[in-house]
Design a protein around this motif. Structure first.
Motif: not given
Length: 256
Positions: A104-109
């Protein structure tokens, strides 16, 4: 080698230490993770059975009407055969492995980290943790950019536990939630949610859920029954990436 030092090392005092040093802590999905592991000997000679790296992330899951944080392992890599580290000795072990396409991308939580573990005979195993920033694969990046050009803004991103019908290798999916803030869909749509599934370096599967605004009594009734949502699934090849804006526009027009 004193018996006292052996006792201390068995509980981690004066034992060998491990440190992972990444060549780059910003990595695109599908790229290689590179770096070195530095092992420093402690006060006594010790047998290192195994050094391994794991890529981990966090996700949310609803349990007993509460949202709880969970952890998932994305990849595990063994780096070495058993060896002995002498007191005060330093050994360096290089590593290279490919970041899985479903990271997963490291954005949001969403967070992603590299965990280094060492299996030392007769001792508490030392660990090291390094945060990694994960950036989108070009096919994902182009899709997000096309939505922005159509007037949508990214509101939220989260890793969420998924049912067996939706998920693949991992127990969660990463959801990207967009809202229309400009353009032709501002008055007709509430939000658009997207999930990406990279099939390989050249092909991506995209899931889009379109949530229409309620209009009048019939519209409110549809919203209450979730009939205002449309789910579309399609596959995109890298040769078609120039058409992604048009593909998204057709889908949104059809379901708005």
């Amino acid at each position: 080698m004193s018996f006292f030092n052996k006792i201390l090392a068995s509980i981690g005092v004066g034992s060998a230490k491990v440190d992972a040093k990444l060549s780059d802590s910003i990595i695109k999905v599908g790229d290689k993770v590179k770096g070195i592991i530095e092992v420093k000997g402690g006060n006594i000679e010790q047998s290192i059975n195994e050094i391994y790296l794991t890529i981990n992330t966090n996700y949310e899951k609803e349990e007993d009407d509460k949202v709880v944080d969970k952890q998932a392992g994305i990849a595990k890599v063994k780096l070495n055969e058993p060896f002995v580290i002498m007191p005060g000795e330093t050994k360096t072990i290089p590593f290279t492995f490919e970041l899985p396409l479903d990271t997963p991308l490291t954005v949001g939580s969403s967070k992603v980290w590299l965990q280094t573990g060492v299996d030392i005979k007769g001792s508490i195993d030392p660990t090291d943790r390094d945060i990694i920033k994960i950036e989108p694969h070009p096919l994902m990046e182009k899709t997000i950019s096309a939505l922005s050009e159509l007037g949508f803004s990214l509101r939220n991103v989260k890793n969420e536990a998924a049912s067996y019908k939706v998920r693949k290798r991992l127990p969660f999916v990463q959801e990207f939630e967009f809202i229309p803030t400009a353009g032709q869909f501002k008055k007709s749509l509430d939000e658009v949610e997207i999930m990406f599934s990279l099939l390989d370096e050249s092909n991506i599967e995209i899931f889009i859920e379109v949530d229409r605004k309620a209009r009048g009594i019939s519209g409110l009734f549809s919203e209450a029954l979730d009939l205002d949502e449309s789910l579309v699934r399609f596959t995109l090849h890298e040769n078609e990436i120039g058409k992604i804006k048009g593909i998204l526009l057709d889908i949104l027009n059809k379901h708005s």
